[in-house]
Enzyme design. Structure first.
Site, PDB file in Angstrom:
ATOM      1  CG  ASP A  12     -17.100  41.060  30.348  1.00 18.14           C
ATOM      2  OD1 ASP A  12     -15.902  41.067  30.652  1.00 18.14           O
ATOM      3  OD2 ASP A  12     -17.733  42.092  30.070  1.00 18.14           O
ATOM      4  CG  ASP A 131     -12.739  46.416  37.477  1.00 12.89           C
ATOM      5  OD1 ASP A 131     -12.232  46.584  36.357  1.00 12.89           O
ATOM      6  OD2 ASP A 131     -13.219  45.336  37.855  1.00 12.89           O
TER       7      ASP A 131
END
Length: 253
Positions: A12, A131
């Protein structure tokens, strides 16, 4: 033929650094992306996923130079996501060294983007990142979120995953916002539910805390397991995850 389950470290990235938080909040610096990608490649990672976690929130494009630098130093498949809005963005990333791209927010606001990417580059290039988190108002009990889990899209997660595959997604990256960064284990209920409606490879993400957690994700239907925190903080190596899977009878490379 049974395919080997892939083990995928996730980077990330925020402004050139790897970061990690809990449920996408309170991000802490976790190191240099190129160094970490090379380390995981040496440990036996099957792929690397590189997500620019603030590109969409900040309304900017992914860092192409960083993708290029990573691709030049890591010789396993690289999936890149974050801030991808157009077919030309995809073309630039592939030219920069990405092997696959991952779309989320832009595909939700413009679902035909999935069709366009698949038509231009092939379904194998297109990963749709879902998500999702629990929401009792949705038929399946799971809702899609955007902007790093910050915003509910008001769309049922199972319906969206199925639509994405119909439009040409070659892979689904399922990240449980409820489990993300908690290290309490993968959301096996969510994995099982999504597995029932998608016919493409399913990558499970969110919640890995120890090597054995990945076994439950695979048993629930995942074709690959993705993790970040446990790898970044030297808690678990890629080799230890593969050993745990192999010990449970799962085929790994």
């Amino acid at each position: 033929m049974t395919l080997a389950v892939r083990v995928i470290p996730c980077l990330d990235v925020d402004r050139g650094r790897v970061v990690k938080g809990v449920k996408f909040e309170n991000l802490q610096d976790a190191g240099d992306p190129v160094e970490l990608a090379a380390l995981y490649g040496a440990q036996g990672a099957d792929e690397i996923t590189f997500l620019d976690v603030t590109a969409t929130v900040d309304d900017r494009s992914t860092t192409y130079d960083l993708v290029r630098h990573t691709a030049e130093n890591v010789f396993i498949p690289l999936t890149v996501g974050g801030g991808i809005r157009t077919v030309s963005d995809v073309g630039r990333l592939l030219e920069s060294g990405a092997d696959k791209i991952s779309v989320n927010s832009a595909a939700i606001s413009n679902p035909s983007l999935i069709d366009d990417i698949a038509a231009h580059f092939g379904s194998q290039i297109c990963v749709v990142s879902v998500d999702a988190k629990r929401d009792a108002e949705q038929p399946s009990g799971f809702v899609v979120t955007t902007h790093g889990g910050r915003t509910s899209a008001g769309i049922d997660a199972l319906a969206w995953a199925a639509q994405a595959c119909e439009r040409g997604a070659g892979e689904v990256l399922l990240n449980s916002i409820d489990a993300d960064g908690t290290k309490d284990g993968f959301d096996v209920e969510m994995i099982r539910a999504i597995r029932a409606v998608v016919n493409v490879p399913l990558v499970a993400s969110g919640g890995a805390g120890k090597a054995s957690d990945t076994v439950a994700a695979v048993e629930a239907g995942a074709d690959a397991v993705l993790a970040a925190s446990i790898f970044h903080h030297d808690k678990v190596s890629v080799g230890e995850v593969k050993a745990a899977l192999s010990q449970a009878g799962v085929i790994v490379r």
